[in-house]
Design a protein around this motif. Structure first.
Motif, PDB file in Angstrom:
ATOM      1  N   TYR A 171       0.326  -1.357   0.217  1.00  0.00           N
ATOM      2  CA  TYR A 171       0.188   0.288  -0.012  1.00  0.00           C
ATOM      3  C   TYR A 171       0.996   1.714   0.434  1.00  0.00           C
ATOM      4  O   TYR A 171       0.486   2.594  -0.501  1.00  0.00           O
ATOM      5  CB  TYR A 171      -1.064   0.302   1.385  1.00  0.00           C
ATOM      6  CG  TYR A 171      -0.694  -0.224   2.350  1.00  0.00           C
ATOM      7  CD1 TYR A 171       0.218   1.186   2.666  1.00  0.00           C
ATOM      8  CD2 TYR A 171       0.024  -1.389   3.124  1.00  0.00           C
ATOM      9  CE1 TYR A 171       0.767   0.800   4.705  1.00  0.00           C
ATOM     10  CE2 TYR A 171       0.184  -1.644   4.554  1.00  0.00           C
ATOM     11  CZ  TYR A 171       0.421  -0.352   5.415  1.00  0.00           C
ATOM     12  OH  TYR A 171       0.646  -0.845   6.383  1.00  0.00           O
ATOM     13  N   THR A 220       2.131   1.855  -3.891  1.00  0.00           N
ATOM     14  CA  THR A 220       1.318   2.395  -3.858  1.00  0.00           C
ATOM     15  C   THR A 220       0.063   3.662  -4.322  1.00  0.00           C
ATOM     16  O   THR A 220       0.027   4.564  -5.132  1.00  0.00           O
ATOM     17  CB  THR A 220      -0.213   1.558  -3.832  1.00  0.00           C
ATOM     18  OG1 THR A 220      -0.160  -0.217  -3.975  1.00  0.00           O
ATOM     19  CG2 THR A 220      -1.448   1.848  -4.327  1.00  0.00           C
ATOM     20  N   ALA A 221       0.447   3.710  -3.044  1.00  0.00           N
ATOM     21  CA  ALA A 221       0.220   5.423  -2.722  1.00  0.00           C
ATOM     22  C   ALA A 221       1.385   6.519  -3.406  1.00  0.00           C
ATOM     23  O   ALA A 221       1.002   7.449  -4.119  1.00  0.00           O
ATOM     24  CB  ALA A 221       0.843   5.621  -0.540  1.00  0.00           C
ATOM     25  N   LYS A 280       0.657   6.329  -6.795  1.00  0.00           N
ATOM     26  CA  LYS A 280      -0.191   7.117  -7.555  1.00  0.00           C
ATOM     27  C   LYS A 280      -0.046   8.997  -7.217  1.00  0.00           C
ATOM     28  O   LYS A 280      -1.188   9.990  -7.638  1.00  0.00           O
ATOM     29  CB  LYS A 280      -2.099   7.218  -6.203  1.00  0.00           C
ATOM     30  CG  LYS A 280      -2.295   5.392  -6.674  1.00  0.00           C
ATOM     31  CD  LYS A 280      -3.548   5.213  -5.486  1.00  0.00           C
ATOM     32  CE  LYS A 280      -3.913   4.361  -6.542  1.00  0.00           C
ATOM     33  NZ  LYS A 280      -5.556   4.213  -4.919  1.00  0.00           N
ATOM     34  N   CYS A 310       1.425  10.405  -4.173  1.00  0.00           N
ATOM     35  CA  CYS A 310       0.638  10.620  -3.017  1.00  0.00           C
ATOM     36  C   CYS A 310       2.409  11.782  -2.806  1.00  0.00           C
ATOM     37  O   CYS A 310       3.575  10.971  -2.406  1.00  0.00           O
ATOM     38  CB  CYS A 310       0.150   9.999  -2.039  1.00  0.00           C
ATOM     39  SG  CYS A 310      -0.429  10.679  -0.573  1.00  0.00           S
TER      40      CYS A 310
END
Length: 180
Positions: A74, A77-78, A81, A83
């Motif tokens: 995760y 993934t962040a 994206k 972030c």
């Protein structure tokens, strides 16, 4: 260098730190008094001697926990994206790496009261540890049993606080409601 100091601080007992602090800060440099109780300057040496090992332990476990969380899917993934790094660390890494640290808080809370016998003796602090040691040397079984029960209740209470903190740190952890 910091990792070596942290491991050294974990390995050295608090009474050794107390003796070193007494020698350097009180006798050699005369910055603080060795004995006494009641004023802020009297708290510096015992608190520092007791806190060094705990701070080192929390530093080591926080580092290890954060390293393991950073590798999770995760987090990747962040980052993918887009972030921001600050948000990832604050919202995801730090929050999820605090669970092992919260686990350590329970024994630490009760350890402050029950585990400071030697430091209380070294700094002439009138605490529960002093009375516990005095009760053992005087064969005062009623006091020994009473303080043992008190320390046990304190430990269980600290573990309840840890369970509450789990729910605050991770909203997925909740008390299950009984089935009807």
């Amino acid at each position: 260098m910091i990792r070596v100091l942290v491991v050294l601080a974990i390995c050295v007992p608090s009474f050794v730190f107390a003796a070193e602090l007494q020698y350097f800060l009180a006798f050699k440099w005369k910055l603080v008094p060795v004995f006494g109780w009641g004023q802020l300057k009297h708290y510096i040496l015992p608190v520092a001697a007791y806190a060094i090992g705990g701070i080192a332990s929390y530093t080591k476990y926080t580092r290890s926990s954060m390293i393991s969380v950073i590798g999770e899917d995760y987090i990747v993934t962040a980052q993918a994206k887009g972030c921001k790094r600050k948000r990832i660390v604050k919202k995801h890494v730090l929050r999820n790496s605090m669970i092992p640290i919260i686990t350590m808080i329970g024994p630490a809370i009760s350890g402050v009261f029950a585990g400071s016998f030697i430091l209380e003796k070294m700094f002439s602090i009138p605490g529960l540890g002093f009375y516990y040691v005095k009760a053992v040397s005087d064969n005062d079984y009623t006091m020994i049993i009473g303080l043992t029960i008190f320390f046990a209740i304190l430990f269980v209470g600290a573990l309840i606080v840890v369970d509450i903190l789990y729910g605050i740190a991770d909203p997925r952890i909740r008390v299950a409601k009984g089935k009807k």
